[in-house]
Enzyme design. Sequence first.
Site, mmCIF file in Angstrom:
data_model
loop_
_atom_site.group_PDB
_atom_site.id
_atom_site.type_symbol
_atom_site.label_atom_id
_atom_site.label_comp_id
_atom_site.label_asym_id
_atom_site.label_seq_id
_atom_site.Cartn_x
_atom_site.Cartn_y
_atom_site.Cartn_z
ATOM 1 N N ARG A 43 30.526 18.734 81.800
ATOM 2 C CA ARG A 43 31.667 18.662 80.811
ATOM 3 C C ARG A 43 31.063 18.308 79.619
ATOM 4 O O ARG A 43 31.786 18.512 78.373
ATOM 5 C CB ARG A 43 32.801 17.743 81.243
ATOM 6 C CG ARG A 43 33.994 17.490 80.371
ATOM 7 C CD ARG A 43 35.323 17.108 81.215
ATOM 8 N NE ARG A 43 34.992 15.719 81.780
ATOM 9 C CZ ARG A 43 35.016 14.722 81.332
ATOM 10 N NH1 ARG A 43 35.448 14.540 79.973
ATOM 11 N NH2 ARG A 43 35.004 13.555 81.933
ATOM 12 N N TYR A 55 48.133 36.013 66.020
ATOM 13 C CA TYR A 55 48.106 36.230 67.593
ATOM 14 C C TYR A 55 49.307 35.321 67.941
ATOM 15 O O TYR A 55 49.346 34.462 67.483
ATOM 16 C CB TYR A 55 46.999 35.985 68.435
ATOM 17 C CG TYR A 55 47.015 35.776 69.700
ATOM 18 C CD1 TYR A 55 47.872 36.700 70.643
ATOM 19 C CD2 TYR A 55 46.861 34.739 70.720
ATOM 20 C CE1 TYR A 55 47.860 36.555 71.984
ATOM 21 C CE2 TYR A 55 47.024 34.526 71.961
ATOM 22 C CZ TYR A 55 47.745 35.460 72.656
ATOM 23 O OH TYR A 55 47.910 35.256 73.987
ATOM 24 N N ASP A 105 40.301 33.922 62.179
ATOM 25 C CA ASP A 105 40.325 34.503 63.413
ATOM 26 C C ASP A 105 39.627 35.931 63.277
ATOM 27 O O ASP A 105 40.387 36.935 62.770
ATOM 28 C CB ASP A 105 41.562 34.610 64.066
ATOM 29 C CG ASP A 105 41.691 35.052 65.703
ATOM 30 O OD1 ASP A 105 40.781 35.810 65.821
ATOM 31 O OD2 ASP A 105 42.499 34.606 66.181
ATOM 32 N N LYS A 151 37.827 39.180 74.669
ATOM 33 C CA LYS A 151 37.986 40.438 73.802
ATOM 34 C C LYS A 151 36.743 40.952 73.737
ATOM 35 O O LYS A 151 35.985 41.302 74.665
ATOM 36 C CB LYS A 151 38.869 40.284 72.681
ATOM 37 C CG LYS A 151 40.191 39.337 72.640
ATOM 38 C CD LYS A 151 41.208 39.718 73.939
ATOM 39 C CE LYS A 151 42.350 39.074 73.745
ATOM 40 N NZ LYS A 151 42.361 37.513 73.980
#
Length: 405
Positions: A73, A127, A192, A217
Site C-alpha cells: 500500500r 467526464y 484531464d 483508456k
Amino acid sequence: MDAMDLGPSATPRALATEAVHAGREDLAGLGLHAPPIDLSTTYPSYDARAEAARIDEFATTGARLDGPPVYARLDNPTVARFEEALARLEGTEAAVAFASGMAALTAVLLARASQGLRHVVAVRPLYGCSDHLLDAGLLGTEVTWTDPAGVAEAIRPDTGLVMVESPANPTLAEADIRALAYSCGSVPLLVDNTFATPVLQRPAEQGARIVLHSATKYLGGHGDVMGGVVACDEEFARTLRQVRFATGGVLHPLAGYLLLRGLATLPVRVRAASTTAAELVRRLATDPRIARVHYPRIGGAMIAFEVYGEPHDVIAGVRLITPAVSLGSVDTLIQHPASISHRIVAEGDRRSAGVSDRLLRMSVGLEDVEDLWRDLTQALSAPPAGTPRAAGAGRTGAVPRPAGR
C-alpha cells in the site's frame, strides 16, 4: 512535442522511443528483457529500527523510500516503473498511480483540501462522474462552474484547483491551456488529458501543473485494465503518495504491468486510430443523416456527432462497433452520453455544456475504415429499435457514398 528532454547531459529521445524504453532502463543490468511483476503484499525486514526511520521519513515527506519496499500500500516496484514512464511521457517530475481515474481525482481533491483549499473552479463539460464528484460535495469541496473566460474572476483565496478537460468529454471542445494556466495565477491548473494522451498534447508544457489520466483508456489501450494516474511535480506527488497510503486507492501490480506494456504501443495506436477517425469525420460531415460533427483541432481517435434521427436506434443498429461505455481500446466503441456517461449530470447542466440528447460519442479503434463505415452507415439507416430485421440485413452490401464525395 516529439523530442523528450531527459536532462542536461542526455540526448533527447523521440516520444515513440521513450514510450518503449521509459521505466525499463535497468532491465539489462538485471538480466531481464521484459519488466517483472512484483505481486508481494509485504517485504521482509530484519532491522525494525531502520524500518521505523524510513516509515517516519515517508510520513513526514511523502518521498518514495530508498531501498526495498515495506508494504504494497506504500509502494510497489512494478507500479513505480509505470509511474516513471508516464512522467517521462508527460514531461513532469513525477507521477502517482491509483486504482482508477476517479481514485486519482479524489486524491488530488483530498490533497488540496488537506491544505484548507476546498474550493474548485471547473469548466464544463467534464467526464460525468468527475462532474458529479465535484458538484455533489462528497469530499467537502465546493465548486464554481464557469467558462474559460471566467476562470480568473472565479478564483477565491480558498481555491485549491482549476480543472478542465481538453478535449472535453463528450463534446471534444478544446481549451487554450496556456491561456487558462495564465488565468490561474498561483492556483494549480489540472488538465484531464485522457482523450489526447501525451501523443497529441503535453499540458505541462503549456503551464498545467497537474495532468490527470484515466489510465483505463488509451494508456492501457486494450480494455482489460483499470487505473488512474496523476503527473505533476515531485512536491505535489509527495502529498499524493501520502493520500494514497492513507486511503488505500492503490494500483494493483498486475495493472501496473499492463499499463507499462500499453505505453509501449501508445503512439502507434493513437496515430493509427486518429487517421481512421479523421476519415470517418470527413464522411460524416457530408452525410445528410448527421446534424453536426464534433472533432478537435489536435485530432485524435474520439468522434462525437449529433444525428437527425433517433440516437438509440444507432446504438441498437451497430454490429461491428460495440455499444459500450469507456474508450481508448483497440476496438471501436459507441455510446449515448446523455443515457450513460453523463446521465448523472443534471439535465440542464448537461445541455448547457453541449451534451444534447442526440449526441453520440465514438471511440475509434484499429479496425479497417471501410468496415467501420459500412457498419456505422447501416446503423444510421437502421429501422427503429424493435422492428424485425430481415435475415442478414445491414451486414453486407456496398458502402454508401456520402454526398460530395
